[in-house]
Design a protein around this motif. Structure first.
Motif, PDB file in Angstrom:
ATOM      1  N   SER A 151       5.966  -0.145  -1.067  1.00  0.00           N
ATOM      2  CA  SER A 151       4.950   0.144  -2.073  1.00  0.00           C
ATOM      3  C   SER A 151       3.664   0.609  -1.416  1.00  0.00           C
ATOM      4  CB  SER A 151       4.684  -1.094  -2.939  1.00  0.00           C
ATOM      5  OG  SER A 151       4.148  -2.145  -2.166  1.00  0.00           O
ATOM      6  N   TYR A 152       2.782   1.165  -2.243  1.00  0.00           N
ATOM      7  CA  TYR A 152       1.515   1.660  -1.724  1.00  0.00           C
ATOM      8  C   TYR A 152       0.433   1.523  -2.785  1.00  0.00           C
ATOM      9  CZ  TYR A 152       1.999   5.846  -4.579  1.00  0.00           C
ATOM     10  OH  TYR A 152       2.104   6.701  -5.644  1.00  0.00           O
ATOM     11  N   PHE A 153      -0.810   1.534  -2.339  1.00  0.00           N
ATOM     12  CA  PHE A 153      -1.979   1.588  -3.207  1.00  0.00           C
ATOM     13  C   PHE A 153      -2.914   2.618  -2.591  1.00  0.00           C
ATOM     14  CE2 PHE A 153      -6.404   0.387  -4.024  1.00  0.00           C
ATOM     15  CZ  PHE A 153      -6.419   0.459  -5.408  1.00  0.00           C
ATOM     16  N   ALA A 154      -3.194   3.692  -3.328  1.00  0.00           N
ATOM     17  CA  ALA A 154      -4.020   4.774  -2.800  1.00  0.00           C
ATOM     18  C   ALA A 154      -5.361   4.817  -3.514  1.00  0.00           C
ATOM     19  CB  ALA A 154      -3.297   6.107  -2.971  1.00  0.00           C
ATOM     20  N   LYS A 155      -6.392   5.107  -2.732  1.00  0.00           N
ATOM     21  CA  LYS A 155      -7.730   5.234  -3.291  1.00  0.00           C
ATOM     22  C   LYS A 155      -8.439   6.387  -2.585  1.00  0.00           C
ATOM     23  CE  LYS A 155     -10.979   2.208  -2.218  1.00  0.00           C
ATOM     24  NZ  LYS A 155     -11.814   0.996  -2.172  1.00  0.00           N
TER      25      LYS A 155
ATOM     26  N   ASN B 169     -12.623  10.779   0.964  1.00  0.00           N
ATOM     27  CA  ASN B 169     -11.998   9.838   1.887  1.00  0.00           C
ATOM     28  C   ASN B 169     -10.742   9.293   1.225  1.00  0.00           C
ATOM     29  OD1 ASN B 169     -14.079   9.848   3.945  1.00  0.00           O
ATOM     30  ND2 ASN B 169     -15.343   8.823   2.422  1.00  0.00           N
ATOM     31  N   HIS B 170      -9.605   9.448   1.887  1.00  0.00           N
ATOM     32  CA  HIS B 170      -8.322   8.981   1.352  1.00  0.00           C
ATOM     33  C   HIS B 170      -7.911   7.734   2.124  1.00  0.00           C
ATOM     34  CE1 HIS B 170      -8.090  12.860  -0.625  1.00  0.00           C
ATOM     35  NE2 HIS B 170      -8.255  13.443   0.554  1.00  0.00           N
ATOM     36  N   ILE B 171      -7.801   6.622   1.416  1.00  0.00           N
ATOM     37  CA  ILE B 171      -7.391   5.363   2.035  1.00  0.00           C
ATOM     38  C   ILE B 171      -6.162   4.861   1.285  1.00  0.00           C
ATOM     39  CG2 ILE B 171      -8.065   2.990   2.553  1.00  0.00           C
ATOM     40  CD1 ILE B 171     -10.996   4.070   2.554  1.00  0.00           C
ATOM     41  N   VAL B 172      -5.110   4.544   2.028  1.00  0.00           N
ATOM     42  CA  VAL B 172      -3.858   4.108   1.417  1.00  0.00           C
ATOM     43  C   VAL B 172      -3.404   2.824   2.089  1.00  0.00           C
ATOM     44  CG1 VAL B 172      -1.518   4.774   0.750  1.00  0.00           C
ATOM     45  CG2 VAL B 172      -3.252   6.549   1.093  1.00  0.00           C
TER      46      VAL B 172
END
Length: 129
Positions: free
Chosen positions: A26-30, A55-58
């Motif tokens: 699973s992942y959570f992207a912001k 800014n892409h933080i996963v």
């Protein structure tokens, strides 16, 4: 007509040089963006905003190295410049130019090791399939 499906762990994976090295449960992207306001002399309110960099933080949960990557001696702590690929029923999202910022491991006796890795990506590309 193609039936819609839900992503499985084989649909979320890490790639290094085009080679799948790990599947992700699973992942959570912001994605965040810092914008600046433009003020004009004599105006009470800003007259415009200027978009800043994205800014892409996963955060990835439960990574499992592929058999080939295990044979090659993969070490998540040494991964650099990799991609995260997320395949959805109607599109593919690729985070590229990735570096990890945190790696966390939890181990219980008799249980699988669960890893959480937070990555920072240079780019996010979305394509329709």
């Amino acid at each position: 007509m193609k039936a819609a499906g839900f992503p499985t762990s084989s649909d979320i994976y890490l790639e290094v040089n085009g080679r799948k090295v790990a599947v992700v449960q699973s992942y959570f992207a912001k994605t965040t963006k810092t914008s600046s306001v433009v003020e004009a002399f004599g105006e009470e309110q800003p007259v415009a905003t200027i978009p800043g960099p994205r800014n892409h933080i996963v955060e990835l949960t439960r990574l499992y190295a592929t058999e080939e990557a295990v044979r090659d001696g993969i070490n998540f702590h040494e991964l650099e410049d990799f991609s995260l690929v997320i395949c959805k029923p109607d599109r593919k999202i690729i985070y590229s130019g990735c570096q990890w910022s945190t790696i966390g491991e939890t181990g219980n006796l008799g249980a699988m090791v669960v890893e959480k890795i937070t990555i920072v990506a240079a780019r996010r590309i979305e394509t329709r399939v």
